[in-house]
Scaffold this active site. Structure first.
Site, PDB file in Angstrom:
ATOM      1  N   TYR A   1      -5.654 -14.502   6.472  1.00  0.00           N
ATOM      2  CA  TYR A   1      -6.560 -13.367   6.359  1.00  0.00           C
ATOM      3  C   TYR A   1      -7.598 -13.582   5.269  1.00  0.00           C
ATOM      4  O   TYR A   1      -8.675 -12.988   5.311  1.00  0.00           O
ATOM      5  CB  TYR A   1      -5.777 -12.061   6.187  1.00  0.00           C
ATOM      6  CG  TYR A   1      -5.293 -11.554   7.534  1.00  0.00           C
ATOM      7  CD1 TYR A   1      -6.159 -10.854   8.368  1.00  0.00           C
ATOM      8  CD2 TYR A   1      -4.027 -11.841   8.001  1.00  0.00           C
ATOM      9  CE1 TYR A   1      -5.765 -10.432   9.626  1.00  0.00           C
ATOM     10  CE2 TYR A   1      -3.610 -11.430   9.259  1.00  0.00           C
ATOM     11  CZ  TYR A   1      -4.480 -10.726  10.069  1.00  0.00           C
ATOM     12  OH  TYR A   1      -4.095 -10.318  11.322  1.00  0.00           O
TER      13      TYR A   1
ATOM     14  N   HIS B   1       0.574  -7.307   6.952  1.00  0.00           N
ATOM     15  CA  HIS B   1       0.716  -8.626   7.561  1.00  0.00           C
ATOM     16  C   HIS B   1       1.643  -9.546   6.758  1.00  0.00           C
ATOM     17  O   HIS B   1       1.755 -10.742   7.064  1.00  0.00           O
ATOM     18  CB  HIS B   1      -0.655  -9.292   7.737  1.00  0.00           C
ATOM     19  CG  HIS B   1      -1.488  -8.624   8.790  1.00  0.00           C
ATOM     20  ND1 HIS B   1      -1.089  -8.542  10.100  1.00  0.00           N
ATOM     21  CD2 HIS B   1      -2.679  -7.979   8.728  1.00  0.00           C
ATOM     22  CE1 HIS B   1      -2.015  -7.899  10.802  1.00  0.00           C
ATOM     23  NE2 HIS B   1      -2.986  -7.543   9.994  1.00  0.00           N
TER      24      HIS B   1
END
Lengths: 727, 727
Positions: A244, A403
């Site tokens: 990310y 996440h």
């Protein structure tokens, strides 16, 4: 002649207005020959893509499909075409690119005001053009750049329509209708604020810029600037992890570049000690052979060759002229069509690139760097790009939001170009419709995030924090020690909150030991608890089993499942062994190299050879091997000491095999006071101790007596040669 | 200056005697700079290896270990050192290389006469230095070449000792003690006769040459010449398959080169219409992206980059000057230190290479070409080397002796750089001691050779010929038809002897079909039998399952084994389905490309999704997926028609997914008289028939009526567009 063409091509980029008035096709085409190769190739790629899109006409479908579906992919193609079409118009001056971008945006002006929630809505963060607002934000970030490249050339009426029916309502959707996303401290909000802020600069709307930078209420509690402060640690580590980080970096860099151009007085690239440029370099540091470390939710085939980083590298290079960024661009073999990209391509062609300085480093986590860390230990001769052959990653970070995986103190290991000790990454087939519409699969929760799916200690068959994100997000491990000293690198960390009344300490070392090949990894895991527990230590390795030295009962004709829950339901049991002496070794081969994992515990061990993929009716999981060490212990806890030994070579082409068997005869582990002493006896008869005091003071002398031998060393750890005799 | 050096280096090679008299170190070293790069690199490699060996001194251990063990590997290293040391002496003139080779051979002169059967003897073909006579023959082939490079420079006493105590006894061991091996028509005998014949030329012993060429009794019934006649088909196909073809080729080419030099009047390279040069080219044709088709016993990581072919390519180039062989050498990035190797390297450096003409071809099997064939169908745009992107191999050969597998009419398929429809190859970890001493594993018989481990039809869960080599060797399939016509390539073959009273015909086609991507493979399998049978058609594919359209019962928590015997005991059952309409489709992904296998039978089908690896307590097998179609049929037989459709693209880096789902809506198969009609309905509504008359006459018109539609075509097969309506 050549110099003149180069000058002309620079001029095309630097002065698009001037170039635009005439048809520059022939000039542009001639000058393309003189462009630096990377830029010329990029120009050709863009032309191929946009010309192909133009051949199909303007196609702006009613939004309908989820990720990977037709309308999803078409709107993605469209924003790329708007973005690249605008750039092509700037670079080549060709009117047809301007007209195409204009016509496309006019189609969106017809469509956009008619849209409500996307029909493939999957959660509260629903988009308009796409199933989630994130993709709408990505659309906006790209489309506003393409629009910026043509806006001045439009008629007032055209400009008014596109401003009012596309970009203003898109900004309203982002910042008002999706206020919840907009004001988060999260990568989705970075994309949203970047889109809104860049639209603000283009439409000269200071209010848009202000809310983008400071949040809806302009307090600065949220918004882009606050995101740069809270989402990165002082070392430039992004809290969700490298996958990310790469993704978030594009809006960070592109919006920062827009801020720099429009409000240079903000000195955005110096903000927080240059955090954005540091973050870019840290992103690259979190890769091996170009692929990002796949911990937390991560698609494993993401590499530095990703669209999100082309812009970032070019922008950072323009800011810093750091020649090592050129070698990243060289690896990417891509750049962008901006002035920055031209500079990258030119300097690369001029031979200015230097190798990227991959090195061992400790990357703190948390806004102030106090929420754990990622330790990266690199070792070995560099490849052609100067990147060392081995890398060990100790993941001692905070949770990393939604996440994040439940993998405190987990590790990963690369050698010889391969991931030897694996992290599964995410259970997801990005954009593949047949696999849950390309979204995260159910197995992402039931397997990929579970503790047992990682190389970490699992107590009583439950994930860390019982798999609860909220509890996991409140605490983090403590990085106790880190050393990048060549020949004896170390990372040591501890967490006492993953399980109730259990403290886990893991110390990972990469020692050089005479008589053994490199790399070697020594892994010391110590759990302390006043209660009885089952301790499971899995190792997810890559390779084919060559041999093992324990008497295993193999499930050859009916394969059972290891457990019921917490990821255990996804593990097939191939073999089990009961090692009363707590010792054993397993050798596998991968890509022509042998690896032996040799272990010792402080009591009897169960050893389980297994494979992922059970309870997977849709075939969503990859099937990958693991070895699991199981210690049932009464109060006090347990310890595991293991050595991963790389050795030998198998060359199928030459039919040569060297050192296919471990060079180690025995490994034993003792704890004496606070000291860990691991003794190795090599098959050659040589004996060594790796002594660990856990005392960071390098001046402090330590000494233990063991089986009549005195072992003395200084500081945290040392490799000590022992005499051959048994005394 | 440069020209002078080049000339000098040529002279060094061409006139070793002259060069040898003085110390040419400095000249040689200077000239090395001017050598063509490939040769210079080879010289450096050889020096590095031999210098490293010399640093360890002469080490000639008492034979003890099996393949992969220390003494095995040391004697292998020694023969390489003798061979290369001799060449280095010839090229550089450095005395130390001569002395080293001499000293090594004198050590062997001490050892050799003392040796009896090797202690790691595994069968009747026991060696002296190695566990099998084959390795002793390889030692002789290499050592005699190295000896030839120094023999003239030795004292008479030294020469006598080495002649009498190494080479003469080695020849006696090969040709007398191992007469059984020596007089076979088999690659082991090729190595043995080459070693003996080359020793004969060197020692000027005509008897040795004669028995090598004509067999022990000099009748010509066996021996090297007869081997060139019986082991290759007229198309240069070697009966054991490409893996052993590569292996056998070295002694064939090297001995032939020696014959040509010593007895040019034999015109050995013209023997049997130039069979040896043809065989070399055919070897290369049997590769994809450099890797050999792994059918029969084969180590899968064997590629053109293999020591056995460096000599062969150089010798063939010297004979033919065929520029396409230079591109093979270029791919190999290796050559040999002979004059031939220097010519290859020089011409390569001079830019004379041309792409190797990979193409579709039918390679007949059997000495007279009548024992079946291998059909190779290639299709698609070439890569940088001009090799087409797809290759289909239909294996319709004879058994291929003891290394043959029971896989009549099996096929394999490559696309996009990968093996999509797999052949397992051999179950063997070459030279890895922990795996049965590096020899063939028990699973080579129980799995790798079994019919069910291949992409072939299996009747009643028994292997072809019930797995009996003798029965299998007596018969072979008939290649009925072959066409390399672009857009509609075909191979069709039949066998009626693999099972009692069952005739199997398989027709494989690669049609171009409008609206579908390439490549496409249509597979028509027809079994005829008067009896009731269970027909199993496995497809061993590579990839991760994306979706399937049948309702499967999945074994998610306990995985059973498919059967008891004939390889079935090695298959785990993941899922089973019962398709009453006999139809279904499975889609998988490999390396960014999607593949859909769509099938239809003439009645209900059982569908089994499985994986290899059951009943494998030593973890000797790779775990690879398969789909198996099962038809239980009463008298008459059955048919399977299936389409393998490559489609779409997944680009993880760009996060772009295109056409992840099949474009075909339905496939149906009808047999009308002798004709097979496969009708496809695409999702676009387009409809096509692939009509197969099985009539090779291209002038013959065919016509069938089906569901009210008239389908007409000419010749063996055609793709016929149908109207959209259903009539």
């Amino acid at each position: 002649m050549r110099a003149a063409f180069l000058a002309a091509s620079f001029a095309l980029v630097a002065m698009p207005q001037a170039a635009r008035a005439d048809d520059h096709t022939s000039t542009a085409s001639a000058s393309a020959d003189a462009l630096p190769p990377l830029y010329a190739a990029e120009l050709q790629l863009a032309k191929t893509f946009v010309d192909g899109m133009m051949a199909d006409g303007v196609v702006v479908p009613q939004p309908k499909d989820p990720g990977g579906g037709y309308t999803h992919e078409q709107h993605k193609r469209n924003f790329r075409a708007i973005y690249l079409g605008g750039q092509l118009f700037q670079v080549t001056g060709e009117q047809r690119y301007r007209d195409y971008v204009r016509d496309m945006l006019l189609e969106y002006a017809d469509l956009y005001p008619t849209l409500g929630d996307h029909p493939a809505k999957a959660n509260q963060n629903v988009g308009r053009l796409f199933w989630q607002v994130l993709n709408d934000a990505m659309w906006l970030v790209h489309a506003v750049q393409g629009y910026g490249d043509i806006r001045d050339t439009l008629s007032d009426a055209e400009r008014q329509r596109i401003d009012d029916d596309v970009f203003r309502p898109a900004v309203k959707f982002m910042s008002v209708d999706s206020e919840h996303t907009f004001n988060r401290i999260h990568n989705h909000a970075t994309w949203a604020t970047a889109g809104v802020g860049m639209t603000g600069y283009l439409l000269d709307d200071q209010d848009m810029v202000d809310i983008a930078l400071l949040g809806s209420d302009k307090s600065g509690e949220t918004g882009f600037l606050r995101q740069t402060e809270l989402l990165f640690s002082p070392d430039g580590y992004y809290t969700e992890g490298p996958y990310y980080q790469r993704f978030a970096l594009l809006p960070f860099m592109v919006f920062a570049d827009a801020i720099e151009r429009n409000e240079p007085e903000r000195k955005i690239f110096e903000h927080r000690d240059g955090i954005l440029l540091k973050a870019l370099r840290t992103t690259v540091q979190q890769s091996y052979r170009g692929y990002f470390f796949p911990f937390n939710d991560a698609i494993r085939d993401k590499s530095l060759r990703t669209a999100e980083l082309y812009d970032g590298v070019a922008i950072a290079y323009a800011q810093t002229r750091d020649p090592s960024l050129l070698s990243v661009a060289d690896f990417q073999a891509r750049t962008v069509l901006s002035k920055n990209g031209l500079m990258v391509a030119s300097d690369l062609a001029a031979g200015k690139a230097e190798g990227f300085p991959f090195r061992s480093m400790l990357l703190s986590d948390g806004p102030d760097g106090s929420q754990g860390a990622v330790a990266v230990l690199r070792q070995g001769a560099g490849n052609a790009q100067g990147e060392p052959s081995s890398a060990l990653i100790a993941k001692n970070t905070a949770q990393g939001m939604g996440h994040g995986h439940f993998d405190k103190l987990a590790w990963q290991f690369y050698d010889n170009g391969n991931e030897i000790v694996r992290d599964y990454g995410a259970a997801r087939f990005l954009n593949i419709e047949a696999k849950a519409g390309g979204r995260y699969l159910p197995e992402n929760t039931t397997w990929a995030k579970s503790s047992i799916a990682h190389n970490t200690l699992v107590v009583d068959e439950r994930s860390h924090f019982d798999g609860e994100v909220e509890a996991a997000s409140a605490v983090w491990p403590e990085q106790l020690y880190f050393s990048d000293q060549a020949g004896l690198q170390v990372s040591s960390a501890e967490i006492s909150t993953a399980y109730d009344r259990v403290t886990i300490r893991r110390t990972l070392l990469m020692p050089d030991i005479p008589g053994l090949e490199a790399p070697l990894v020594l892994d010391l895991v110590r759990a302390n608890s006043p209660d009885s527990h089952q301790y499971d230590l899995p190792l997810h390795y890559s390779g084919h089993i060559m041999e093992f030295d324990f008497a295993a009962k193999t499930n050859v004709a009916e394969r059972p499942v290891l457990g019921e829950d917490s990821g255990y339901q996804h593990i097939w049991v191939d073999a089990v062994a009961d090692e009363q002496d707590g010792k054993g070794a397993l050798t596998w081969i991968l890509d022509g190299r042998f690896y032996t994992y040799r272990f010792a515990s402080d009591g009897p061990l169960g050893v389980i050879l297994g494979e992922s993929g059970a309870n997977d009716p849709e075939f969503n999981l990859r099937r990958e091997p693991l070895i699991l060490l199981r210690a049932d212990r009464q109060s006090g806890g347990t310890s595991f000491a293991s050595l991963l030994e790389a050795h030998g070579k198998y060359d199928g082409a030459a039919e040569q095999t060297v050192s296919s068997r471990s060079r180690v005869a025995d490994l034993s582990h003792d704890q004496i006071g606070k000291n860990d002493i691991v003794r190795l006896t090599l098959k050659s008869g040589q004996r060594f101790a790796i002594a660990v005091s856990h005392d960071p003071n390098p001046e402090q002398a330590h000494s233990v007596s063991l089986d009549g031998e005195e072992i003395t060393w200084m500081g945290f750890t040392a490799v000590v040669a022992l005499t051959g005799g048994e005394n």
